[in-house]
Write a protein that holds these residues in place. Structure first.
Motif, PDB file in Angstrom:
ATOM      1  N   ILE A 143      38.846  43.462  52.215  1.00  0.00           N
ATOM      2  CA  ILE A 143      38.213  41.987  52.090  1.00  0.00           C
ATOM      3  C   ILE A 143      38.089  41.786  50.569  1.00  0.00           C
ATOM      4  O   ILE A 143      37.016  42.193  49.983  1.00  0.00           O
ATOM      5  CB  ILE A 143      37.047  41.663  53.356  1.00  0.00           C
ATOM      6  N   VAL A 144      38.199  40.769  50.251  1.00  0.00           N
ATOM      7  CA  VAL A 144      37.562  40.282  48.670  1.00  0.00           C
ATOM      8  C   VAL A 144      37.024  38.565  48.703  1.00  0.00           C
ATOM      9  O   VAL A 144      37.383  38.526  49.266  1.00  0.00           O
ATOM     10  CB  VAL A 144      39.833  40.186  48.302  1.00  0.00           C
ATOM     11  N   ASP A 145      36.243  38.628  47.958  1.00  0.00           N
ATOM     12  CA  ASP A 145      35.508  37.054  47.070  1.00  0.00           C
ATOM     13  C   ASP A 145      36.509  36.603  46.034  1.00  0.00           C
ATOM     14  O   ASP A 145      36.337  37.283  45.643  1.00  0.00           O
ATOM     15  CB  ASP A 145      33.792  37.752  46.774  1.00  0.00           C
ATOM     16  N   GLY A 146      36.704  35.312  46.540  1.00  0.00           N
ATOM     17  CA  GLY A 146      37.146  34.282  45.092  1.00  0.00           C
ATOM     18  C   GLY A 146      37.136  33.322  46.035  1.00  0.00           C
ATOM     19  O   GLY A 146      36.377  33.023  46.527  1.00  0.00           O
ATOM     20  N   GLU A 147      38.098  32.183  44.912  1.00  0.00           N
ATOM     21  CA  GLU A 147      38.472  31.013  45.243  1.00  0.00           C
ATOM     22  C   GLU A 147      40.082  30.853  45.206  1.00  0.00           C
ATOM     23  O   GLU A 147      40.729  31.193  43.620  1.00  0.00           O
ATOM     24  CB  GLU A 147      37.128  30.562  44.302  1.00  0.00           C
ATOM     25  N   VAL A 148      40.641  29.441  45.286  1.00  0.00           N
ATOM     26  CA  VAL A 148      41.363  28.751  45.781  1.00  0.00           C
ATOM     27  C   VAL A 148      41.082  27.920  44.517  1.00  0.00           C
ATOM     28  O   VAL A 148      40.910  27.546  44.638  1.00  0.00           O
ATOM     29  CB  VAL A 148      42.448  28.800  46.608  1.00  0.00           C
ATOM     30  N   CYS A 149      42.807  27.957  43.393  1.00  0.00           N
ATOM     31  CA  CYS A 149      42.402  26.782  42.027  1.00  0.00           C
ATOM     32  C   CYS A 149      43.507  26.635  42.416  1.00  0.00           C
ATOM     33  O   CYS A 149      44.563  27.022  42.407  1.00  0.00           O
ATOM     34  CB  CYS A 149      41.404  27.530  41.494  1.00  0.00           C
ATOM     35  N   CYS A 207      41.763  33.696  42.760  1.00  0.00           N
ATOM     36  CA  CYS A 207      41.243  33.733  41.223  1.00  0.00           C
ATOM     37  C   CYS A 207      40.273  34.590  42.241  1.00  0.00           C
ATOM     38  O   CYS A 207      39.486  34.319  43.345  1.00  0.00           O
ATOM     39  CB  CYS A 207      40.523  32.991  40.744  1.00  0.00           C
ATOM     40  N   ILE A 208      40.384  35.912  41.754  1.00  0.00           N
ATOM     41  CA  ILE A 208      39.528  37.142  42.913  1.00  0.00           C
ATOM     42  C   ILE A 208      38.606  38.055  41.999  1.00  0.00           C
ATOM     43  O   ILE A 208      38.345  38.445  40.893  1.00  0.00           O
ATOM     44  CB  ILE A 208      40.442  38.013  43.409  1.00  0.00           C
ATOM     45  N   PHE A 209      36.902  37.889  42.143  1.00  0.00           N
ATOM     46  CA  PHE A 209      36.003  38.042  41.547  1.00  0.00           C
ATOM     47  C   PHE A 209      35.882  39.323  41.742  1.00  0.00           C
ATOM     48  O   PHE A 209      34.794  40.222  41.292  1.00  0.00           O
ATOM     49  CB  PHE A 209      34.724  37.073  42.002  1.00  0.00           C
ATOM     50  N   ASP A 210      36.070  40.017  43.638  1.00  0.00           N
ATOM     51  CA  ASP A 210      34.906  40.830  44.158  1.00  0.00           C
ATOM     52  C   ASP A 210      35.559  41.417  45.186  1.00  0.00           C
ATOM     53  O   ASP A 210      36.427  40.797  45.980  1.00  0.00           O
ATOM     54  CB  ASP A 210      33.181  40.905  44.342  1.00  0.00           C
ATOM     55  N   LEU A 211      35.144  42.936  45.131  1.00  0.00           N
ATOM     56  CA  LEU A 211      36.186  43.637  46.687  1.00  0.00           C
ATOM     57  C   LEU A 211      34.689  44.058  47.718  1.00  0.00           C
ATOM     58  O   LEU A 211      33.839  43.981  46.826  1.00  0.00           O
ATOM     59  CB  LEU A 211      36.618  44.827  45.800  1.00  0.00           C
ATOM     60  N   LEU A 212      34.640  43.265  48.835  1.00  0.00           N
ATOM     61  CA  LEU A 212      33.460  43.652  49.488  1.00  0.00           C
ATOM     62  C   LEU A 212      33.788  44.876  50.969  1.00  0.00           C
ATOM     63  O   LEU A 212      32.874  46.069  50.702  1.00  0.00           O
ATOM     64  CB  LEU A 212      33.168  42.080  50.052  1.00  0.00           C
ATOM     65  N   VAL A 213      35.289  44.734  51.139  1.00  0.00           N
ATOM     66  CA  VAL A 213      35.771  45.800  52.001  1.00  0.00           C
ATOM     67  C   VAL A 213      37.199  46.227  51.358  1.00  0.00           C
ATOM     68  O   VAL A 213      37.717  45.428  51.203  1.00  0.00           O
ATOM     69  CB  VAL A 213      35.460  45.515  53.253  1.00  0.00           C
ATOM     70  N   GLN A 214      36.361  47.892  51.397  1.00  0.00           N
ATOM     71  CA  GLN A 214      38.034  48.705  51.379  1.00  0.00           C
ATOM     72  C   GLN A 214      38.397  49.736  52.721  1.00  0.00           C
ATOM     73  O   GLN A 214      38.096  50.502  52.460  1.00  0.00           O
ATOM     74  CB  GLN A 214      38.012  49.332  50.205  1.00  0.00           C
ATOM     75  N   GLY A 274      39.032  48.614  55.107  1.00  0.00           N
ATOM     76  CA  GLY A 274      38.488  48.831  56.098  1.00  0.00           C
ATOM     77  C   GLY A 274      36.383  49.452  55.932  1.00  0.00           C
ATOM     78  O   GLY A 274      35.783  49.097  57.343  1.00  0.00           O
ATOM     79  N   ARG A 275      36.574  50.114  55.149  1.00  0.00           N
ATOM     80  CA  ARG A 275      35.480  49.965  55.184  1.00  0.00           C
ATOM     81  C   ARG A 275      34.094  49.204  53.685  1.00  0.00           C
ATOM     82  O   ARG A 275      34.405  48.944  52.767  1.00  0.00           O
ATOM     83  CB  ARG A 275      35.223  51.434  54.365  1.00  0.00           C
ATOM     84  N   SER A 276      32.510  48.944  54.077  1.00  0.00           N
ATOM     85  CA  SER A 276      32.259  47.727  53.328  1.00  0.00           C
ATOM     86  C   SER A 276      31.998  49.005  52.185  1.00  0.00           C
ATOM     87  O   SER A 276      31.747  49.905  51.733  1.00  0.00           O
ATOM     88  CB  SER A 276      30.834  47.543  54.266  1.00  0.00           C
ATOM     89  N   VAL A 277      32.203  48.277  50.821  1.00  0.00           N
ATOM     90  CA  VAL A 277      31.451  48.492  49.660  1.00  0.00           C
ATOM     91  C   VAL A 277      30.594  47.771  48.469  1.00  0.00           C
ATOM     92  O   VAL A 277      30.503  48.084  47.593  1.00  0.00           O
ATOM     93  CB  VAL A 277      32.356  49.114  48.956  1.00  0.00           C
TER      94      VAL A 277
END
Length: 176
Positions: A43-49, A81-88, A90-93
């Motif tokens: 799961i990544v954090d980002g924004e479509v643009c 546009c991907i800003f951050d990694l939240l889950v890698q 299956g494990r939260s980071v």
């Protein structure tokens, strides 16, 4: 912000928020690009643009595309546009420091994406210069993050600072 989880074969997984998955289906080019990266779930954090010729986000063109809720001939291409990694895998980071999450994110997206995905890079220790460039390019602003900050979903903290340029477009304009 939009979160994305993949591979796309996992789009119907209950662990992914239904609203996020629906929006991912609106932009199939993003789903296809994410499916090129193995492993997961991530799961990544980002924004479509939708980006203009200078690489600036064009919210009006994104709104036009998003209102249709699907791909259509001659539509503007969307970039995630991907800003951050939240889950890698299956494990939260989220508890890791920002710099470690960014390193993991860079490794996850190696080789670098070619289309529809943009892993946003950090530019350490250049806040004033970067803000001056953002103003000159008429960008919305910049976000400053402490290198040791953890990801705090849904919380405003003192370790991340959004610095808007004078006179940006009001946030109400961007609601779908």
């Amino acid at each position: 912000m939009v979160g994305a989880c993949w591979p796309t074969t996992a789009l119907d997984r209950p662990s992914c928020a239904p609203g996020r998955l629906r929006r991912l289906r609106w932009f199939p080019e993003v789903g296809q690009a994410l499916s090129a990266y193995c492993g997961g779930p991530h799961i990544v954090d980002g924004e479509v643009c939708v980006l203009d010729d200078l690489g600036r986000s064009d919210f009006e063109r994104l709104q036009t595309r998003a209102r249709r809720k699907c791909w259509f001939p001659d539509c503007d291409p969307v970039v995630f546009c991907i800003f951050d990694l939240l889950v890698q895998s299956g494990r939260s980071v989220m508890g890791l420091p920002y710099t470690k999450r960014k390193k993991r994110l860079a490794r996850l997206f190696t080789p670098k994406p070619k289309h529809s995905l943009l892993v946003v890079q950090s530019i350490p220790d250049t806040g004033k210069e970067l803000f001056a460039h953002a103003v000159a390019l008429e960008l919305e602003g910049i976000v400053g993050k402490r290198k040791d900050s953890t990801y705090q979903p849904g919380e405003r903290t003192d370790v991340w600072h959004k610095v808007p340029r004078p006179g940006p477009v009001p946030a109400e304009r961007f609601r779908l």
